[in-house]
Design an enzyme around this catalytic site. Structure first.
Site, PDB file in Angstrom:
ATOM      1  N   GLY A 171     -10.305   6.787 -14.545  1.00 40.01           N
ATOM      2  CA  GLY A 171      -9.648   5.571 -14.977  1.00 40.01           C
ATOM      3  C   GLY A 171     -10.421   4.739 -15.969  1.00 40.01           C
TER       4      GLY A 171
ATOM      5  N   SER B 253     -11.215  10.615 -21.245  1.00 38.75           N
ATOM      6  CA  SER B 253     -10.457  11.557 -22.081  1.00 38.75           C
ATOM      7  C   SER B 253     -10.265  10.994 -23.478  1.00 38.75           C
ATOM      8  CB  SER B 253      -9.095  11.854 -21.446  1.00 38.75           C
ATOM      9  OG  SER B 253      -9.250  12.496 -20.199  1.00 38.75           O
TER      10      SER B 253
ATOM     11  N   ASP C 140      -5.787   3.243 -24.704  1.00 37.88           N
ATOM     12  CA  ASP C 140      -7.160   3.711 -24.500  1.00 37.88           C
ATOM     13  C   ASP C 140      -7.830   4.091 -25.809  1.00 37.88           C
ATOM     14  OD1 ASP C 140      -6.512   3.337 -21.877  1.00 37.88           O
ATOM     15  OD2 ASP C 140      -7.047   5.350 -21.209  1.00 37.88           O
TER      16      ASP C 140
END
Length: 312
Positions: free
Chosen positions: A102, A106, A149
């Site tokens: 979290g 990635s 992100d």
């Protein structure tokens, strides 16, 4: 010559999952950094001594890696390389945390690979260009997801994402954070939430509308440094995420205990199914996380986004 990209990991403060469906969210980069090094090589290789990826399985008939986490990591790197060039290089990834907890590891792998590889090839991309290319790669590999992100890790700081717009926020608030083992990856959880939406569309829409409204309220409290109100909204946000099935009993117990011992605010941060938890920085916060087995991280906010340097 070695080119190194240092990418800050991130915390989602408010709005996870709802942001995938066009609602606002607030994310911030922290003082934990994933590093990607690119070196000239006669073939493409990927090395990751610090990413703890267990259970590797290879199909010897076609030499295919059948571990989903490993396959996805390799896909992130290979698609990032393809997005920039085709000169063979060695890519080395160093992470301070485990993958898929979290914290945006990635996305950081993608951002770091694109930033380092483009610099290695002599192409100086802007941070906005790195963010855009990184999100394209993320969508290609995952099939679903928001740009939050990849953008926050490229640009750095505290950012409100609202539709196609980003607004940089200034706040003196701070948080304590730690992470737990996850029972599924972010991609798997995104699919689970999508299934919930398809079966309960009206209810789902009502819940994510509420999350969106909560995020805009939280924005005002963030810039006004109102820790009490931010804490209140953290518990509400966690409850809404619980209602769409992204939390797990172990973490729900931590959040419940946080409220019982007087911690102003606590919630999951990120995809759910375990993973990251954030709390207001009350005296019991770090102790409570550790007592439940969490790995506590450096959650101090960082500025500047991805940074590139030449080692030699």
């Amino acid at each position: 010559m070695i080119i190194e990209a240092s990418v800050p990991l991130k915390l989602t403060l408010f709005g996870e999952h709802a942001v995938v469906y066009g609602k606002p969210a607030i994310a911030a980069t922290i003082s934990e950094f994933l590093k990607v090094k690119v070196t000239k090589s006669d073939r493409f290789t990927v090395v990751s001594p610090s990413l703890n990826l267990k259970g590797v399985k290879v199909n010897l008939d076609d030499m295919k890696v059948e571990n989903e986490q490993v396959s996805r990591l390799l896909n992130y790197v290979s698609e990032s390389i393809k997005a920039v060039g085709n000169e063979p290089v060695k890519v080395e990834i160093e992470s301070p945390v485990e993958p898929s907890v979290g914290l945006g590891t990635s996305a950081a792998v993608i951002v770091g690979t694109i930033a380092a590889y483009s610099a290695f090839l002599g192409n100086q991309l802007t941070k906005e260009e790195i963010a855009m290319k990184s999100h394209e790669v993320e969508l290609k590999v995952q099939g679903i997801g928001s740009r939050m992100d990849t953008y926050v890790e490229s640009l750095g700081g505290i950012i409100l994402f609202n539709g196609n717009k980003e607004e940089r926020l200034e706040s003196k608030l701070s948080f304590v954070s730690g992470y737990f083992k996850r029972s599924m990856t972010t991609t798997e959880m995104l699919r689970k939430v999508k299934e919930f939406k398809e079966k309960n569309n009206s209810l789902f829409s009502s819940i994510i509308d509420s999350i969106g409204d909560l995020v805009m309220e939280a924005k005002e409290y963030m810039v006004n440094n109102d820790e009490d109100e931010i804490g209140r909204l953290m518990y509400v946000n966690h409850g809404l995420l619980f209602s769409i099935g992204v939390t797990v009993p172990e973490v729900d117990e931590v959040i419940s205990r946080a409220r019982n011992v007087g911690i102003k605010g606590a919630k999951i941060s990120g995809g759910g199914a375990g993973g990251s938890v954030i709390m207001t920085p009350d005296p019991p916060s770090a102790f409570l996380l550790r007592s439940f087995g969490a790995y506590v991280i450096n959650a101090s906010f960082s500025e500047g986004g991805v940074k590139i340097r030449t080692i030699k």
